[in-house]
Design a protein around this motif. Sequence first.
Motif, PDB file in Angstrom:
ATOM      1  N   LEU A  54      42.520  22.110  16.858  1.00 50.06           N
ATOM      2  CA  LEU A  54      42.102  22.706  15.586  1.00 50.06           C
ATOM      3  C   LEU A  54      42.790  24.046  15.340  1.00 50.06           C
ATOM      4  O   LEU A  54      42.807  24.534  14.202  1.00 50.06           O
TER       5      LEU A  54
ATOM      6  N   SER B 261      45.413  23.044  13.046  1.00 49.61           N
ATOM      7  CA  SER B 261      44.853  22.625  11.759  1.00 49.61           C
ATOM      8  C   SER B 261      44.365  23.818  10.949  1.00 49.61           C
ATOM      9  O   SER B 261      44.567  23.881   9.729  1.00 49.61           O
TER      10      SER B 261
ATOM     11  N   ASN C  25      53.078  22.005   5.054  1.00 45.95           N
ATOM     12  CA  ASN C  25      51.871  21.893   5.871  1.00 45.95           C
ATOM     13  C   ASN C  25      51.028  20.689   5.509  1.00 45.95           C
ATOM     14  O   ASN C  25      50.363  20.109   6.377  1.00 45.95           O
TER      15      ASN C  25
ATOM     16  N   PHE D  97      50.011  17.800   8.204  1.00 46.76           N
ATOM     17  CA  PHE D  97      48.664  17.218   8.285  1.00 46.76           C
ATOM     18  C   PHE D  97      48.725  15.695   8.121  1.00 46.76           C
ATOM     19  O   PHE D  97      48.147  14.942   8.908  1.00 46.76           O
TER      20      PHE D  97
END
Length: 408
Positions: free
Chosen positions: A61, A64, A350, A354
């Motif tokens: 994460l 992320s 980005n 993802f």
Amino acid sequence: MHTTTTAPVRGQAGTTQRLPVVTLIVLAVIGFILVAMETMPAGLLPVISAGMGIGEGTVGLFISAYALGTVIATVPAITLTRGLRRKPLLLCALLGLIVANSATALSSDLALSLVSRFVAGSFSGIIWGMLAAYGRTISPARYAGLSLAIVSAGAPVGFALGTPLGSWLGTAFDWRWSFGGLTVVALVAGALIALIAPDADGQTGRSRLPVARVFRLPGIAVILAVIFAWMIAHNTIYTYIAPYLRATSTGLSVDVLLFIFGVASIVGIALTGAILDRHPRALLHISVALFVAAALTLWAAHASTPAVVAATVLWGMSFGGASAQLQSALTTTAGADADVANAFLPVAFNLAIFAAGILGAALLTGFDGLVLPVVMIVFGLIALLLTFYGRRSAFQVSRTFKIGARDT
């Protein structure tokens, strides 16, 4: 109707005769920092997990949260700061990045770490949005492509060396030293910018288009679509290169292959710098076509170690100049609104990271790693078709870059 002012603007392209090489190199170093800061946790999953007492999936994460900060904050932040002078804005954003990254290095709390990563991603997006236009603005117009190539060189070096170096430092000492090392490099880069970088004016209120209208400028959406498709094609296999190599049985290690890719990427940047100003559209077509050829080789000749190595070299060379080429297209097409147009680039990038992560993970649950070059082929072909589709609106043969006023 579009008009261009004739009054000189501080930092305007073409108002100086010498290329500010040292400043451009420092901007490239900042690009290296941004890429390394985003991707480095991938090489530190085990040590961060052990050090903070959390699972490796939770450590994921960290990436992320950084990407989410970039996606959410970049365009609004660039829109709100368009009237500010470029050098002070860059220094302020770099300071924010340093503070956020230092908080990550010192934090022992998961929530604080994720928040600091989100904030770091937000400042990263601001810097990405202005690096290309700033570097091009402070350079003579005849060196527009070369200046972009120099600034963009930091990204492939970050991909090639940032994660392996961070992994080595974190494993040999402590993972916090990896983040601390980037903070030190960022401090040095900021000091050099403060001392030697020329300034450039922001845009006046009359010369700025609303962000939605910048997105709707002819060609901008096509360029962003190429970025998204090309980045998915690249990131899906780059992120999951280990499963691909396991499926090939070539015996190549991840570190070796990514190092080969990184060196080849730097060669691609050099070639881009030499060609971009004279043949931008042909260069883009050839780059994406060679990228697809590399993907086909990675898939069809996966059992041959020399073929995989050769394909990786071709992959790196064709992809290494992608950032400079696409930033050049965005900057040229948007003209006076180049900062906002370039702010869309890290957002698209980005989002592709993802999407590539999700797509790769989903495919690998039902297939082996050989499915990854297939994704590279499919999305590479989509990007190639889009470059031909946007030949007239987005990828001009030659177009002068100027910072000026835009009448609306």
